[in-house]
Every structure is written in C-alpha cells, then in structure tokens.
Design an enzyme around this catalytic site. Structure first.
Site, PDB file in Angstrom:
ATOM      1  N   ARG A 237       3.250  -6.727  -7.823  1.00 33.46           N
ATOM      2  CA  ARG A 237       4.642  -6.922  -8.227  1.00 33.46           C
ATOM      3  C   ARG A 237       4.676  -7.018  -9.745  1.00 33.46           C
ATOM      4  O   ARG A 237       3.816  -7.663 -10.360  1.00 33.46           O
ATOM      5  CB  ARG A 237       5.234  -8.205  -7.621  1.00 33.46           C
ATOM      6  CG  ARG A 237       5.583  -8.104  -6.142  1.00 33.46           C
ATOM      7  CD  ARG A 237       6.748  -7.131  -5.866  1.00 33.46           C
ATOM      8  NE  ARG A 237       7.075  -7.044  -4.446  1.00 33.46           N
ATOM      9  CZ  ARG A 237       6.559  -6.154  -3.600  1.00 33.46           C
ATOM     10  NH1 ARG A 237       5.703  -5.244  -4.031  1.00 33.46           N
ATOM     11  NH2 ARG A 237       6.931  -6.151  -2.328  1.00 33.46           N
ATOM     12  N   GLU A 266      11.762  -3.178 -12.966  1.00 34.79           N
ATOM     13  CA  GLU A 266      11.812  -1.855 -12.335  1.00 34.79           C
ATOM     14  C   GLU A 266      13.058  -1.614 -11.495  1.00 34.79           C
ATOM     15  O   GLU A 266      13.405  -0.459 -11.223  1.00 34.79           O
ATOM     16  CB  GLU A 266      10.582  -1.652 -11.425  1.00 34.79           C
ATOM     17  CG  GLU A 266      10.598  -2.503 -10.153  1.00 34.79           C
ATOM     18  CD  GLU A 266       9.403  -2.260  -9.234  1.00 34.79           C
ATOM     19  OE1 GLU A 266       8.263  -2.239  -9.726  1.00 34.79           O
ATOM     20  OE2 GLU A 266       9.623  -2.107  -8.023  1.00 34.79           O
ATOM     21  N   HIS A 298       6.256   2.611  -8.275  1.00 38.60           N
ATOM     22  CA  HIS A 298       6.147   1.855  -7.010  1.00 38.60           C
ATOM     23  C   HIS A 298       5.925   2.808  -5.830  1.00 38.60           C
ATOM     24  O   HIS A 298       6.644   2.775  -4.831  1.00 38.60           O
ATOM     25  CB  HIS A 298       7.423   1.008  -6.799  1.00 38.60           C
ATOM     26  CG  HIS A 298       7.159  -0.230  -6.003  1.00 38.60           C
ATOM     27  ND1 HIS A 298       7.645  -1.462  -6.335  1.00 38.60           N
ATOM     28  CD2 HIS A 298       6.414  -0.444  -4.891  1.00 38.60           C
ATOM     29  CE1 HIS A 298       7.252  -2.362  -5.455  1.00 38.60           C
ATOM     30  NE2 HIS A 298       6.493  -1.761  -4.563  1.00 38.60           N
TER      31      HIS A 298
END
Ligand code: NAI
Length: 332
Positions: A237, A266, A298
């Site tokens: 994360r 993000e 991601h």
C-alpha cells in the site's frame, strides 16, 4: 431466494468479464458503475442489497451512514486490504466481506518482475532496442545471488516472495509484528528486528498491511538508516512509504532504486488513462522522471488466476451471507 442486487463500483472491463462468467447461473444481478464509490456517488447504490468495491473506493463514516440509511446490508470488498474502509464504524451498521487471498503468486511475482527490471535495466534496454540502439553503455546491473533482501510482512505474499528470493540464492531477513516461528525453523529465512531490516538489507520489500502502525513505516529516518544504494520495493500500500522522503532519498543517492506498484496518493490517478492530462502531483511526476524509479499502477494483482479467484470468492461470500446470515470472510 430473491434476486440479490449488487451495485458494483470502479468497474473495469476485466471485472465485468470475470464476474459475469462466475455469476451467470446465480441469483445475483450486477449493476456495473464505472465511477468510484465516495460521498458524491453513494446515492447510486439506492435500491441495492450489496455494494461491491475495490482498493481505491472511499468507505468512510458518511458513506457508511448513507448505505445504512438505504438498507444496504453488505459491503463486498473484491480485495484483501481494507485500509480504505472505516471498519470500526461499519460494525453494527453493515457487514463487510472480503477476499482474503486471490493469488499471492500474482503479487510476489510482480514484485520480483519489478526488481529484475530495475537491477538489469530492462526498462532502458527495451526502449533502446526498439530504436535499434544496441549499445550496452549504462546498462550494467548486479547479481541478485548473494544479496540480502529484507521482507516486511511474512503473510501469504511475503512468504511467496521469500520463496522466489531463495530460488535466486539471496539471503533473506524478515520482520513481522506477528512472526511465524515455524517458517524460521524450516531455515527458510531469519526473523530480525525492523531496525536490522533497514540496516542490513540491500533490497527491502514491503508485504504488510497499511494500518496506523505501519503508516510511513519507511520514512526519512528509516531511509537514513538503510545501506547506501538500497532498493525499495512497494507492492503493498502506498502510504507505507513516505513519498517525500523517498524522493529526497533518490535525489541524495541514499536510495539506489525504487520499484513501486502503489503510491500514497494513487486513488485519483491509478487505474485511469491520464495520458492527455497535466499531472498535478509533483512528487509522483518527479519520481516517474527518475531513471531508477519504476512505477506500475497497482497492477500486481492483475493475473487471470487472481481475477477468477476474486470473482468466485466475492460471489461465494455474497451468496453464503444471504443464505446463512454469516460469512467466513466477514471482517469482524
Ligand atoms: P497477509 O494478511 O497474509 O499478511 C500480512 C502480514 O503482515 C502478516 O503476516 C501480518 O502479521 C504482518 N503484519 C501486520 N502488521 C504488521 C506490522 N505492523 N509490521 C510488520 N508486519 C505486520 O496479507 P497478504 O495477502 O500477504 O497481503 C499483504 C498486503 O499486500 C495487503 O495488506 C495489501 O495491502 C497488499 N496487496 C497488494 C496487492 C496489489 O495488487 N499491489 C494485491 C493484494 C494485496
């Protein structure tokens, strides 16, 4: 059982394909919304039984209150991490189900792909050879064999990553708040203090969840303790890593390279095509401009196997809950 109506947020084409495949013979109707869930979009969920979200949807107190008032019983996360959900506030208001594991291999293999790309300069070589530039100048890498990797978080993904690293002949140090001593007794890796991960590792890879404890786990102080030239991999994360401190570390050459699949800011950028836009985030823009920083958006989870597991488990979670009033994958 009546048809279960599911409002599906932050939909991408690949989600539709996998959920339609696994949901086709089941009493579930999906309404796919492209928008993310947040305070402005939660009204779209009116009349649905379930809201289904992913990693960058916002499930704060206001959103939970809106869902509760609209009689929505279940929030089905199609991911493992739940740092974007106010879990404490959800208790007693909405049942939160998740997919605890969909493919630890997908994420761990992506972490190694980023590392190899970085140390062997594949990202540079790929662009050069497309232009028939076959010069090797500036492409010198180093062997991973014999290097020390520090793994933070030895859960499902961290273990697979350790396994991959051991295949490369690397020395493996690990830190976990809740260490599994069985793993260590197999001579697989050695548990050390977090401090030792910082001071002794050539490469550090993050595989722990984002919690209050782990927010900015790697900050300016931690970077200062690392070996000069350390490589940092973050596929977990974004906010585990202080991006300002990372940029300073890269500029001062203290950090040798960064491999990032996640970024702390993000949520408004990743998963979308922003190629025609001016990027407002100066830190991200500067990081991306560095030759020794590799950013993917991601995508570590994005394999066919993981997408199928996500769809299958999410659908099973929803049907189990509506059939029995419980679900093994409910976050308590
Ligand atoms: P897991 O729950 O199996 O393992 C997490 C490990 O972290 C556990 O061993 C736990 O004891 C440890 N841990 C908890 N608090 C810690 C702390 N303060 N310091 C050090 N270790 C701590 O989770 P899994 O499946 O291995 O996933 C790890 C993370 O990877 C997830 O939390 C998620 O954020 C991220 N992830 C990223 C994906 C991507 O596409 N980039 C996809 C899936 C997960």
């Amino acid at each position: 059982m009546d048809i279960i109506k599911v409002a599906f947020f932050d939909t991408k084409q690949y989600d539709k394909l996998s959920f339609e495949k696994f949901g086709k013979d089941i009493n579930i109707h999906f309404k796919f919304f492209e928008t993310k869930l947040n305070e402005d979009t939660v009204d779209l969920a009116t009349g649905f039984d379930v809201v289904c979200t992913f990693v960058n949807d916002t499930v704060n107190k206001k959103v939970i209150d809106c869902m509760y008032k609209r009689g929505i019983k279940v929030l089905a996360l199609r991911c493992a991490g739940f740092n974007n959900v106010d879990i404490k506030y959800a208790q007693g208001r909405i049942h939160v189900l998740r997919v605890p594991a969909y493919s630890p291999y997908a994420v761990a293999e992506h972490a190694m792909a980023l590392l190899l790309t970085s140390v062997r300069r594949i990202h540079k070589a790929y662009i050069r050879s497309k232009d028939f530039n076959f010069s090797l100048v500036g492409l010198t890498g180093f062997d991973l064999h014999g290097k020390t990797v520090g793994i933070v978080g030895t859960g499902k993904i961290g273990r697979v990553f350790a396994d991959i690293c051991s295949g490369f002949g690397m020395n493996i140090l690990a830190y976990d708040k809740y260490p599994d001593k069985k793993l260590e007794s197999n001579n697989f890796f050695k548990y050390v203090e977090l401090e030792d991960v910082f001071t002794e590792s050539d490469i550090i890879s993050l595989h722990c969840p984002l919690t209050e404890d782990t927010y900015h786990l790697i900050d300016k102080t931690a970077i200062g303790k690392c070996k000069k030239g350390v490589i940092i991999i973050n596929t977990s994360r974004g906010a585990l890593l202080d991006s300002d401190a990372l940029l300073e570390g890269i500029k001062s050459r203290q950090v040798g390279a960064a491999c990032l699949d996640v970024y702390e800011e993000e949520s408004d950028l990743f998963f979308e095509d922003n190629s025609g836009h001016i990027l407002d985030d100066d830190i991200l823009a500067r990081l991306i401009s560095m030759p020794n920083v590799i950013v993917t958006s991601h995508q570590a989870f994005l394999t066919e196997e993981a997408l199928e597991n996500i769809a299958e488990t999410t659908i099973n979670n929803i049907t189990e809950f509506f059939n029995t009033g419980k679900c093994v994958n409910e976050i308590q």
